[in-house]
Design a protein around this motif. Structure first.
Motif, mmCIF file in Angstrom:
data_model
loop_
_atom_site.group_PDB
_atom_site.id
_atom_site.type_symbol
_atom_site.label_atom_id
_atom_site.label_comp_id
_atom_site.label_asym_id
_atom_site.label_seq_id
_atom_site.Cartn_x
_atom_site.Cartn_y
_atom_site.Cartn_z
ATOM 1 N N ASP A 142 56.676 24.933 48.241
ATOM 2 C CA ASP A 142 56.758 23.465 48.287
ATOM 3 C C ASP A 142 56.866 22.884 46.876
ATOM 4 O OD1 ASP A 142 56.869 22.639 50.917
ATOM 5 O OD2 ASP A 142 54.703 22.704 51.213
ATOM 6 N N ARG A 143 56.074 23.423 45.976
ATOM 7 C CA ARG A 143 56.057 22.904 44.603
ATOM 8 C C ARG A 143 57.404 23.145 43.920
ATOM 9 N NH1 ARG A 143 51.775 25.310 43.495
ATOM 10 N NH2 ARG A 143 50.373 23.608 44.079
ATOM 11 N N SER A 144 57.985 24.316 44.152
ATOM 12 C CA SER A 144 59.261 24.644 43.502
ATOM 13 C C SER A 144 60.414 23.820 44.051
ATOM 14 C CB SER A 144 59.569 26.137 43.679
ATOM 15 O OG SER A 144 59.879 26.435 45.037
ATOM 16 N N GLU A 145 60.271 23.346 45.301
ATOM 17 C CA GLU A 145 61.332 22.562 45.924
ATOM 18 C C GLU A 145 61.200 21.062 45.633
ATOM 19 O OE1 GLU A 145 64.038 23.758 47.806
ATOM 20 O OE2 GLU A 145 63.318 25.590 46.827
ATOM 21 N N GLY A 146 60.091 20.677 45.042
ATOM 22 C CA GLY A 146 59.882 19.277 44.707
ATOM 23 C C GLY A 146 59.300 18.492 45.862
ATOM 24 N N GLY A 147 58.881 17.287 45.583
ATOM 25 C CA GLY A 147 58.263 16.462 46.610
ATOM 26 C C GLY A 147 56.770 16.717 46.686
ATOM 27 N N GLU A 148 56.165 16.187 47.735
ATOM 28 C CA GLU A 148 54.714 16.283 47.895
ATOM 29 C C GLU A 148 54.299 17.689 48.291
ATOM 30 O OE1 GLU A 148 51.102 14.156 50.478
ATOM 31 O OE2 GLU A 148 53.202 13.593 50.799
ATOM 32 N N VAL A 149 53.248 18.200 47.650
ATOM 33 C CA VAL A 149 52.663 19.489 48.019
ATOM 34 C C VAL A 149 51.434 19.212 48.869
ATOM 35 C CG1 VAL A 149 51.653 21.631 47.181
ATOM 36 C CG2 VAL A 149 53.517 20.551 45.899
ATOM 37 N N HIS A 150 51.549 19.456 50.149
ATOM 38 C CA HIS A 150 50.475 19.115 51.079
ATOM 39 C C HIS A 150 49.334 20.126 50.987
ATOM 40 C CE1 HIS A 150 52.951 16.123 53.280
ATOM 41 N NE2 HIS A 150 53.945 16.911 52.898
ATOM 42 N N GLU A 151 48.119 19.635 51.139
ATOM 43 C CA GLU A 151 46.930 20.475 51.198
ATOM 44 C C GLU A 151 46.121 20.080 52.425
ATOM 45 O OE1 GLU A 151 44.732 20.304 47.608
ATOM 46 O OE2 GLU A 151 46.409 20.956 46.336
ATOM 47 N N SER A 152 45.570 21.084 53.110
ATOM 48 C CA SER A 152 44.858 20.816 54.364
ATOM 49 C C SER A 152 43.541 20.097 54.126
ATOM 50 C CB SER A 152 44.600 22.126 55.114
ATOM 51 O OG SER A 152 43.703 22.954 54.386
ATOM 52 N N GLY A 153 42.890 20.390 52.990
ATOM 53 C CA GLY A 153 41.584 19.796 52.717
ATOM 54 C C GLY A 153 40.454 20.427 53.502
ATOM 55 N N LEU A 154 40.738 21.511 54.234
ATOM 56 C CA LEU A 154 39.730 22.190 55.041
ATOM 57 C C LEU A 154 39.156 23.374 54.271
ATOM 58 C CD1 LEU A 154 41.644 22.297 58.458
ATOM 59 C CD2 LEU A 154 39.923 20.630 57.743
ATOM 60 N N SER A 155 37.959 23.787 54.649
ATOM 61 C CA SER A 155 37.368 24.974 54.048
ATOM 62 C C SER A 155 38.101 26.215 54.541
ATOM 63 C CB SER A 155 35.881 25.069 54.427
ATOM 64 O OG SER A 155 35.744 25.315 55.823
ATOM 65 N N LEU A 156 37.951 27.323 53.808
ATOM 66 C CA LEU A 156 38.619 28.567 54.188
ATOM 67 C C LEU A 156 38.204 29.020 55.581
ATOM 68 C CD1 LEU A 156 40.330 31.068 53.606
ATOM 69 C CD2 LEU A 156 38.349 32.078 52.444
ATOM 70 N N TRP A 157 36.900 28.942 55.873
ATOM 71 C CA TRP A 157 36.415 29.410 57.179
ATOM 72 C C TRP A 157 36.940 28.539 58.307
ATOM 73 C CZ3 TRP A 157 35.016 34.105 57.041
ATOM 74 C CH2 TRP A 157 34.357 34.612 55.924
ATOM 75 N N ARG A 158 37.068 27.244 58.048
ATOM 76 C CA ARG A 158 37.628 26.351 59.059
ATOM 77 C C ARG A 158 39.098 26.680 59.315
ATOM 78 N NH1 ARG A 158 36.761 23.668 63.627
ATOM 79 N NH2 ARG A 158 38.096 21.807 63.815
ATOM 80 N N GLU A 159 39.845 26.955 58.242
ATOM 81 C CA GLU A 159 41.250 27.314 58.383
ATOM 82 C C GLU A 159 41.403 28.641 59.133
ATOM 83 O OE1 GLU A 159 42.836 27.347 54.479
ATOM 84 O OE2 GLU A 159 43.216 25.190 54.427
ATOM 85 N N LEU A 160 40.528 29.607 58.815
ATOM 86 C CA LEU A 160 40.587 30.896 59.510
ATOM 87 C C LEU A 160 40.299 30.733 60.999
ATOM 88 C CD1 LEU A 160 38.795 33.243 56.944
ATOM 89 C CD2 LEU A 160 41.220 33.232 57.545
ATOM 90 N N TRP A 161 39.324 29.887 61.332
ATOM 91 C CA TRP A 161 38.989 29.647 62.726
ATOM 92 C C TRP A 161 40.163 29.029 63.472
ATOM 93 C CZ3 TRP A 161 36.894 30.438 67.119
ATOM 94 C CH2 TRP A 161 36.854 29.432 68.096
#
Length: 261
Positions: free
Chosen positions: A112-131
């Motif tokens: 995303d960063r290399s293509e330009g524009g907004e780089v989105h982030e989930s804002g969730l903890s690792l364990w929440r993302e894994l779940w």
């Protein structure tokens, strides 16, 4: 058909991206290699233990005479091993993405960063993302299993079962494979499974163009390992296209429009 070719194009672009960023290619190989080693060990153990498992599961055949006892149990051993390979193939991507969640999320962010524009982030903890990833993967695998049983039954239809059904099988596998891979980027954009499936259905041919060739390639485990980083990169590029807001069409000016001098 243009969407079909565009989807395949994103698959190629993803592979080119990781080969042009060697550090990220090596970074993305690690989870797939770990998963492959675990799966290989499990299949070796299954190969050694299948005989004992079948003998334990068929005590009613202990008194059968030859050759029926050997025929039954040898057939079941083969079926158990084939089932193990099938389960390994359909779960490999889901498990690899789960094992490599931090790796592939970082890789996706870099694309995303290399293509330009907004780089989105989930804002969730690792364990929440894994779940969330594990829960969604189970839901997808249930869908894959349903279609797998249906296609297996249709495979007994003469001619059609040996020609059309295998092609449909790869299309179904490719569609859900695309869902699992694009989930890395789309989940960072706050999209839940239901919304992701709706998004993919809207560009079904593009999704198939990306996922179906990948499903064919992923049948070979070692190929799957080396294509995995590029598949995640390509899926991120595909996700960017699917979520891109179309530019409004210009409104043609009326010949009767008054202009001030």
């Amino acid at each position: 058909m243009s969407d079909l070719g565009a989807g395949f194009g994103y698959l190629i672009k993803g592979q080119r991206w990781v080969f042009g960023h060697a550090r990220w290619f090596g970074f993305g190989l690690l989870p797939a290699l770990v998963t492959l080693i675990v799966y290989a060990g499990a299949l070796v153990g299954l190969g050694y233990g299948a005989d004992d498992f079948v003998a334990w599961a068929t005590p009613f055949a202990d008194d059968w005479s030859s050759p029926w006892l050997g025929l039954l149990r040898n057939t079941l051993v083969v079926l158990v091993f084939v089932l193990g390979i099938f389960l390994a193939v359909i779960t490999f991507t889901a498990v690899t993405l789960l094992v490599g969640q931090p790796f592939y999320e970082s890789l996706s962010e870099e694309v995303d960063r290399s293509e330009g524009g907004e780089v989105h982030e989930s804002g969730l903890s690792l364990w929440r993302e894994l779940w969330i990833s594990a829960r969604d993967s189970v839901r997808i695998l249930v869908r894959v299993a349903f279609y797998g049983v249906l296609l297996f039954a249709l495979g007994f239809i003469p001619v059609v079962g040996q020609t059309v059904i295998p092609v449909l099988g790869f299309c179904v596998s490719g569609y859900f494979l695309s869902e699992e891979l694009t989930a890395v980027a789309l989940q960072r954009r706050g999209m839940v499974l239901k919304d992701r499936l709706t998004l993919l259905r809207g560009r079904r041919m593009m999704v198939l163009g990306f996922g179906a060739p990948l499903a064919v390639a992923f049948v070979v485990p070692f190929v799957a390992v080396f294509l995995m980083p590029g598949a995640v990169a390509g899926a991120t590029l595909l996700a960017r296209e699917l979520t891109r807001t179309p530019e409004p069409e210009p409104v043609p000016s009326s010949p009767y429009t008054l202009h001030k001098d």
